[in-house]
Design a protein around this motif. Sequence first.
Motif, short mmCIF file in Angstrom:
data_model
loop_
_atom_site.label_atom_id
_atom_site.label_comp_id
_atom_site.label_asym_id
_atom_site.label_seq_id
_atom_site.Cartn_x
_atom_site.Cartn_y
_atom_site.Cartn_z
N LEU A 221 0.84 -1.19 0.00
CA LEU A 221 0.00 0.00 0.00
C LEU A 221 0.87 1.24 0.00
CD1 LEU A 221 -3.08 -0.03 0.11
CD2 LEU A 221 -2.94 0.49 2.52
N ILE A 222 1.87 1.24 0.88
CA ILE A 222 2.73 2.42 1.00
C ILE A 222 3.54 2.61 -0.28
CG2 ILE A 222 4.67 3.41 2.27
CD1 ILE A 222 3.58 2.10 4.78
N SER B 297 1.24 3.86 -3.08
CA SER B 297 0.84 5.25 -2.92
C SER B 297 2.03 6.17 -3.19
CB SER B 297 0.26 5.50 -1.52
OG SER B 297 1.20 5.19 -0.53
N THR B 298 3.24 5.74 -2.87
CA THR B 298 4.41 6.56 -3.18
C THR B 298 4.55 6.77 -4.68
OG1 THR B 298 5.53 5.57 -1.28
CG2 THR B 298 6.88 6.79 -2.84
N SER C 162 2.21 6.44 -7.00
CA SER C 162 1.10 7.21 -7.58
C SER C 162 1.25 8.69 -7.24
CB SER C 162 -0.25 6.64 -7.10
OG SER C 162 -0.89 7.50 -6.21
N THR C 163 1.62 9.00 -6.00
CA THR C 163 1.82 10.40 -5.63
C THR C 163 2.96 11.02 -6.42
OG1 THR C 163 1.00 10.08 -3.39
CG2 THR C 163 2.42 11.98 -3.76
N ILE D 151 -13.21 3.37 -8.82
CA ILE D 151 -11.89 3.04 -8.27
C ILE D 151 -11.37 1.78 -8.95
CG2 ILE D 151 -10.66 2.35 -6.20
CD1 ILE D 151 -12.20 4.07 -4.57
N PHE E 273 -4.15 -1.91 -3.48
CA PHE E 273 -4.13 -0.46 -3.50
C PHE E 273 -5.29 0.09 -4.34
CE2 PHE E 273 -2.53 3.64 -2.96
CZ PHE E 273 -2.44 4.30 -4.18
N PRO E 274 -6.20 0.84 -3.70
CA PRO E 274 -7.32 1.40 -4.45
C PRO E 274 -6.87 2.72 -5.09
CG PRO E 274 -7.68 1.56 -2.06
CD PRO E 274 -6.27 1.15 -2.28
N PRO F 184 -8.14 5.78 -7.37
CA PRO F 184 -9.33 6.39 -7.97
C PRO F 184 -9.12 6.61 -9.47
CG PRO F 184 -8.66 7.59 -6.01
CD PRO F 184 -7.57 6.63 -6.32
N ARG G 151 -7.75 9.95 -10.66
CA ARG G 151 -6.31 10.16 -10.61
C ARG G 151 -5.64 9.56 -11.84
NH1 ARG G 151 -3.94 11.47 -5.09
NH2 ARG G 151 -1.89 10.60 -5.41
N TYR H 282 -6.93 17.24 -6.56
CA TYR H 282 -6.91 17.66 -5.16
C TYR H 282 -7.95 18.74 -4.92
CZ TYR H 282 -2.24 15.65 -5.47
OH TYR H 282 -1.19 14.82 -5.68
N ASP I 74 -0.13 16.71 -1.05
CA ASP I 74 -0.61 15.34 -1.18
C ASP I 74 -0.31 14.56 0.10
OD1 ASP I 74 -0.44 12.43 -1.87
OD2 ASP I 74 -0.98 13.18 -3.85
N VAL J 146 0.72 9.04 0.79
CA VAL J 146 1.71 8.17 1.43
C VAL J 146 1.47 8.09 2.92
CG1 VAL J 146 4.15 7.83 1.86
CG2 VAL J 146 3.42 8.74 -0.33
N ALA K 21 -1.52 6.08 3.71
CA ALA K 21 -1.23 4.65 3.65
C ALA K 21 -0.54 4.19 4.93
CB ALA K 21 -0.36 4.34 2.43
#
Lengths: 330, 292, 403
Positions: free
Chosen positions: B7-8, B11-12, B14-15, B136, B142-143, B145, B148, B218, C214, C217, C220
């Motif tokens: 997950l982490i 998300s890293t 994707s961000t 989603i 990892f969901p 959206p 995004r 955002y 954002d 992270v 999560a």
Amino acid sequence: MNPRHLNARNMGIALAILALALPFVLEGNRFLAFVFGMVMINVLWASGMNLLYGYVGLMPLMFAGIAGIAAYAMIYLTRSFGWSFWLAMPAASFGAALIGVLLGLPSLRLKGFYFTLCSLVIQTVLTLAFIFFPHFTNGDTGLNQIAPPEWFNGAPLAGLWFDLVLAIFAVAGAAFCAWLVPTRLGQRFIAIREDDVLAAVLGINVVRNKIIAFFLVSLYAAVGGCFYATYVGFISPRAFDVLTSLNIWLFVAFGGRGTIIGPIIGAVILAPIPFLLQELQAFKDVLSGVLIIVVTLVLPGGIYGELLRRRALRRAAAQPQTGTTAAPRT
Amino acid sequence: MSDATLLILASTVSTGLILGAIFALVAAGVTIVYGCVWLPNASNGQFFLLAALAAWSLTGAGWGSALAIIAVLALGIVLSLLLEWVLIRRLYDVANRNVAYFVVTLGLTQIMSGIFSLTYGRWSDQFTLPPLVAGITMIGPFPLPNNRIAVLVIAFGVLAALFALLRYHRYGRALRAVFQNREAAALRGVDVRAIYKLSFLLGSSIIFLGGLLFALAYSFDLTVAWTMSVTAFAIMIVGGPGSVVGALAVGLVFGFTQAIVSIFASPTAATFSYLAAMLAILLFKPTGLFSK
Amino acid sequence: MNINMKAAVVAVSAAIGISAGMATDDARAQAGAPIKVGFVTELTGPWTFFGTSCVAGLKFATDEINKAGGALGRPLEFVIQDNQTNPSAAVAASRNLDVNDKVVALSGPTSSDTALAMYGYAEQQKIPFLVPVAAFPQLTKPGTKYTFRIEPNAAGWGYSIAKFLEQRKPGAKVALMYSDAALMRAIVAGFKYQAPRSKVNIVADVLFPQGSTDATVQAAQVKAANPDYVIVIGAGAFDNVLTNQLLDLGVKPEQIIHPYGITSQVFGWGQRSAGSIYGTFFDIGLDSLTKEGKDFISRFDSANSRPPSYVENYCYNTPYILKEALQNAGSADREKLRDALSKLKTRELTSGVPIEFDKNGARKEYMYFMQIVSVDGKRTYKSKQIFYNEWDAEVIPVYDLVK
């Protein structure tokens, strides 16, 4: 009035007398006296900014940050160590000026836009530092109930005497600039502004002179900052951010950079606006932006600069036979 | 790898990609205009915000997100043309115009932020757009959206198109010619002033698009203008003024740095690493990492 | 003959006019010159939304009060000045109102910055200062004499959240995600003080600097820590970003707690957040709404196309508080008003919550917890009250926790 007497020196003396007299005149109206006091602080700041922007040719956007450092340091010295304002202010100002030099060192080689950008970054860093060192600055919350300086007998400096002290410092600041410009140091500044490569070729140590300029300018910022803190009684990181620097720059540019009288005029006209003219408040930002654009496009020399230019043109027109015209003394 | 770690990690990535793409877009817009016209646009953050706010107004009035985006881009082109005609072209022939432009655009920043404060600032303290695409997609645990994903696709698509334009299309080559040597380009028959106008339009439109994509991904408020301005300049300086490749590369790096550093250190360190990078480049290699 | 006649007519008319004028002057003197209160608030600058919302609420109250005869038989006039969200402008405006308008009291700021700047001036010049919305604890630090804070202080909010959790789920695991600003730090300080005492465990603590964009992270990471509740305190739009990114990752709305929710925030969270919990001091969904409260809500809603929240409510109640204090004081004198405020024991007109100030001007504090039931676009929403809490400002060492 004989136009020949309307030269810079006489105007300066007249303004100085006016500044020293107004605290007594305005004693009855504490609100106008407060506006006057704020204008004096801004005149001091504008004179300082003008040294670097008008005479050396660099636009220092970290000016407000230096003022903030001095203000916070002064409060720290008076609150934590019990120092008197008259000891803390010079000490804090000197220290802040040294820091101003240190922060200016990396940008010594930069010119024009890059210098401005670098100073913008440094200002951003300083504002962040004010927020992130709450031990010294109380962070975002700010410091309030800042005590005014003490008078000789220990009583707090208040009312018309505080305004008078501010006027004295403003006049002294402008007078120092007036003294400095015609000296060799002042002329070296101007040489650097005009063409620093040529200046170096002529034997001027550009680096050393820039450092001296940074020191002097930071001193002006610092002293103004200490007085601002005690006069308003409240400071926070937002009081010393890039918008403050930009405002002071606008006083100088609007009034006339590279002249002694110009920044004073700019400060006197523009600084009271946030406090008076309540109806215009909503448009303050828009007005300020329009002024910046107009000044840059139409009046690159500012109001006073424009005045001088026209006077020079009139003189030239009045003496068509002479080959040369004396350059106006600024 | 455990679910939590995946997950982490996801998300890293994707961000990093989203922030990086949006940063890269805005920085590309700023750098094109600076490289070609020598115009450092200090008000780029306000353009960015204007696009976002205009889209908010339209979607609030009932328009669909897609239609609103197209409308705002069209509006952006009109505004840019107007601005160029009223203000920008007056300084095309001035000698040290980058400083003059910087100051003038600072004035423009004040005007725009004053107007926003009087209008949008009184209507709400935060603004959100309805998503472009609902739903989603699950990438493992990892969901992500779909909105995004849409933003990412558009951002990278436009960046690729921009790159192709500058490299292969004759307008693009003309832009680069003017950037490299204005006099030589003029001698070879390039209408320099027309190219200036085109690059200003192109750069501003990209900044507008960046603002729209940010608003989709955002929620935002009026402070985003200032944050984005400083970030865009930082990326431009570090990447090299005029270099779109530099803007892309450094933009992505900044986006990922924020995301990655956030895993180990506080978000504070991540967000302000770019200031340190900017200072370092200004001091040691002012022409930037990717300059020619 | 004509001239004399004309002169006579003019003279008589003048005489009638003058005596009529004197009569109205007399009437006006009997009605009394207005009692002036200085209202310095954020009409421009970053906090313009809160300042203008506040003035919207204020105007309702002043209209009503003056229609009903004012205070002490005189009209109650709030002289509104803009402080541009700038402390030095706030001080200048205060000075202007004090010196030129000779106001009997000051009020108005919604931002703690400007409130703290005015605090210094008010205490020094001995002017009663009634702060409608700023929550910063230092506004009523020990030794305060003239300042009275109507909104509960921010550290107390944090305390209240811990007490809420103590009652709702003993032993709860809580994650904190908040922006770095004075208000957030104060709330978190209060929460962290009370958390161990309420047997609440903090399993994650994430501080975001200003300018963050954002939070995926960190969201999560927080999800990985498996909390029962996440307390979300973002600054401005970042609050929405935090909330949405938590929801994207599968955190349930019922797990999200916001310390405060004004209507624009509730609309921002949207239907997605139905089930989430927020704290407030006044809401359209309160059980204890009085008739005047419901009346205020419906009139404000029709005039402004949105329901009022606690900001508008406090600014609506402020004139009523001042009116009652003035009546108790018996005259528009600063010292008497100050004493009357200090001894005041009354209730909020709109919700019946008690109003009482301690020796430092801090109010007996309270908080409601609401749960969102549904959000209808940008127009209206439904929340139900799930918890109410009252406490004394100094139940925690608030002035030491937050400087």
